[in-house]
Design a protein around this motif. Structure first.
Motif, PDB file in Angstrom:
ATOM      1  N   TYR A 145       0.437   9.344  -3.885  1.00 21.03           N
ATOM      2  CA  TYR A 145      -0.264   8.144  -4.272  1.00 21.03           C
ATOM      3  C   TYR A 145      -1.599   8.432  -4.953  1.00 21.03           C
ATOM      4  N   ALA A 146      -2.114   9.638  -4.791  1.00 22.11           N
ATOM      5  CA  ALA A 146      -3.495   9.903  -5.190  1.00 22.11           C
ATOM      6  C   ALA A 146      -3.727   9.691  -6.676  1.00 22.11           C
ATOM      7  N   GLY A 147      -2.841  10.232  -7.497  1.00 28.14           N
ATOM      8  CA  GLY A 147      -3.047  10.116  -8.929  1.00 28.14           C
ATOM      9  C   GLY A 147      -2.991   8.683  -9.403  1.00 28.14           C
TER      10      GLY A 147
ATOM     11  N   GLN B 195       7.887  -6.951  -5.619  1.00 32.74           N
ATOM     12  CA  GLN B 195       7.935  -6.427  -4.257  1.00 32.74           C
ATOM     13  C   GLN B 195       8.348  -4.948  -4.223  1.00 32.74           C
ATOM     14  N   ALA B 196       9.221  -4.552  -5.125  1.00 30.43           N
ATOM     15  CA  ALA B 196       9.643  -3.145  -5.165  1.00 30.43           C
ATOM     16  C   ALA B 196       8.475  -2.223  -5.491  1.00 30.43           C
ATOM     17  N   ALA B 197       7.530  -2.722  -6.269  1.00 30.22           N
ATOM     18  CA  ALA B 197       6.375  -1.903  -6.645  1.00 30.22           C
ATOM     19  C   ALA B 197       5.499  -1.568  -5.444  1.00 30.22           C
ATOM     20  N   LEU B 198       5.574  -2.370  -4.388  1.00 27.53           N
ATOM     21  CA  LEU B 198       4.700  -2.180  -3.235  1.00 27.53           C
ATOM     22  C   LEU B 198       5.026  -0.930  -2.433  1.00 27.53           C
ATOM     23  N   LYS B 199       6.293  -0.638  -2.277  1.00 30.42           N
ATOM     24  CA  LYS B 199       6.689   0.469  -1.408  1.00 30.42           C
ATOM     25  C   LYS B 199       6.113   1.795  -1.873  1.00 30.42           C
ATOM     26  N   GLU B 200       6.067   1.985  -3.168  1.00 30.04           N
ATOM     27  CA  GLU B 200       5.542   3.225  -3.724  1.00 30.04           C
ATOM     28  C   GLU B 200       4.050   3.385  -3.445  1.00 30.04           C
TER      29      GLU B 200
ATOM     30  N   GLY C 222       2.608   2.383  -0.555  1.00 27.71           N
ATOM     31  CA  GLY C 222       2.335   2.463   0.865  1.00 27.71           C
ATOM     32  C   GLY C 222       2.380   1.124   1.580  1.00 27.71           C
ATOM     33  N   TYR C 223       2.810   0.074   0.886  1.00 29.68           N
ATOM     34  CA  TYR C 223       3.008  -1.220   1.520  1.00 29.68           C
ATOM     35  C   TYR C 223       4.484  -1.376   1.889  1.00 29.68           C
ATOM     36  N   ALA C 224       4.783  -2.379   2.708  1.00 32.09           N
ATOM     37  CA  ALA C 224       6.177  -2.652   3.065  1.00 32.09           C
ATOM     38  C   ALA C 224       6.608  -3.939   2.368  1.00 32.09           C
ATOM     39  N   PRO C 225       7.615  -3.897   1.501  1.00 33.64           N
ATOM     40  CA  PRO C 225       8.051  -5.098   0.791  1.00 33.64           C
ATOM     41  C   PRO C 225       8.604  -6.159   1.736  1.00 33.64           C
ATOM     42  N   LEU C 226       8.462  -7.410   1.352  1.00 34.86           N
ATOM     43  CA  LEU C 226       9.100  -8.499   2.083  1.00 34.86           C
ATOM     44  C   LEU C 226      10.594  -8.452   1.818  1.00 34.86           C
TER      45      LEU C 226
END
Length: 367
Positions: free
Chosen positions: A3-5, A340-345, A347-351
């Protein structure tokens, strides 16, 4: 760290610009919408500037959505200020923003004021971002730390003050724990993250104070402002411990503790383990108000118990016509499969499931 970059440039967010759109087509990623719902990549001529503010926990999600939206839809600008959940709600009540991001649903004393701001309708809480709350620490040589709710309550209430305390040793029999003083950091600003974290401690760990966005002075500790401030404080302070949304923990490459759930199972925090807790949440709102009640003492196998849900708080009816169109278009995108799919990458959890269906219906009702 993967995730850092992607996130290094957005840990501190000022004004964020988003562009929104509208079309009769399907949403990106395969989800279908009604005839009035937008899809990314199709500019229907919407224009104007929308102000929004609130949760810093969702700032990384907003930034990603910004990038995706502005790539092909430059017509609308939304300035999002990550001022904290409490400040965001007050800005919404005062009518200076079209929507607020809050890591807690509107309180009983806030809801009437928010409804009054909407004039012809009511304010609704729409869950949009599941942000698992990581217990982060800085203790070189001690990986995979395990902590129970009771021990966490003792640490953050300044009752457990050294890392080699008997309570921590008992939960980590194979760890080489130093006698280093514990430096417990909390949010200095009013924060939905603090509200959710203290709700967890109250429900499961014997926390003696009422849960609130403002940290109780009696618990002492050291304050840092915002999610980015907490991350920096822990990273720079050996012996530190705090709580922060997972994407910030990942971006700062912080150590994360395993936390015991209601079945006394120490669970590693991942988007998947957090999603298991959200899936069991009860909807306590009515109609299109989707305020949730989270079971912090969940006994679901593999469920990580400390989660927050960031709500986008806006008017079901009552925004100015141009504001309503843009807010609806933007939130339709964020609730889409692609959004929502963009969230998982990050570090979030998609609905998912029934809750996501209800979220899309609530957004569709905005007018």
């Amino acid at each position: 760290m993967k995730y850092a970059g992607r996130l290094a440039a957005v840990a501190v967010v000022g004004a964020l610009s988003l562009a929104a759109c509208g079309t009769d087509n399907n949403t990106p990623g395969g989800g279908t919408t009604s005839a009035n719902a937008p899809a990314a990549g199709n500019d229907n001529g919407l224009s104007g500037t929308i102000q929004a503010a609130g949760s810093s926990a969702q700032a990384n999600a907003i930034t990603e959505w910004t990038k995706n939206f502005t790539a092909t839809n430059p017509g609308v600008t939304i300035n999002y200020q990550p001022s904290g959940s409490g400040a965001g709600v007050q800005s919404f009540i005062q009518g200076t923003v079209a929507f607020a991001g809050s890591d807690s649903a509107l309180k009983e004393d806030e809801a009437p004021q928010a409804d009054a701001r909407c004039k012809t309708g009511k304010a609704i809480n729409i869950p949009m971002v599941t942000g698992p709350v990581a217990v982060v620490y800085n203790l070189p040589g001690v990986d995979g730390l395990q902590l129970s709710p009771k021990t966490l309550a003792g640490i953050f209430n300044s009752k457990i003050t050294k890392w080699d305390d008997a309570a921590i040793k008992a939960e980590n029999p194979n760890a080489k724990l130093p006698a280093t003083p514990i430096q417990a950091f909390h949010r200095s600003d009013e924060s939905g993250t603090s509200d959710n974290f203290t709700k967890f401690l109250k429900a499961t760990g014997g926390w003696p104070y009422e849960p609130a966005k403002a940290w109780p002075a009696e618990a002492k500790g050291q304050g840092s402002k915002g999610s980015d401030g907490i991350s920096s404080s822990v990273k720079d302070t050996e012996g530190a411990i705090s709580y922060v949304e997972l994407s910030y923990a990942e971006n700062s490459q912080l150590q994360k503790a395993k936390v015991a759930n209601g079945a006394n199972e120490y669970v590693e925090l991942t988007p998947e383990s957090a999603a298991k807790t959200v899936e069991t949440a009860e909807i306590k709102g009515t109609g299109n108000d989707l305020a949730l009640s989270i079971d912090y003492a969940t006994k679901t196998p593999g469920a990580y118990p400390i989660v927050l849900v960031t709500y986008e708080i806006t008017c079901e009816k009552g925004l100015a016509a141009e504001e309503s169109k843009v807010v609806k278009s933007f939130l339709t995108y964020t609730a889409s499969d692609e959004g929502q799919a963009a969230l998982k990458e990050l570090g979030y959890a998609p609905l998912a499931g029934t809750l996501l269906t209800k979220v899309r219906s609530a957004v569709e009702a905005i007018s």
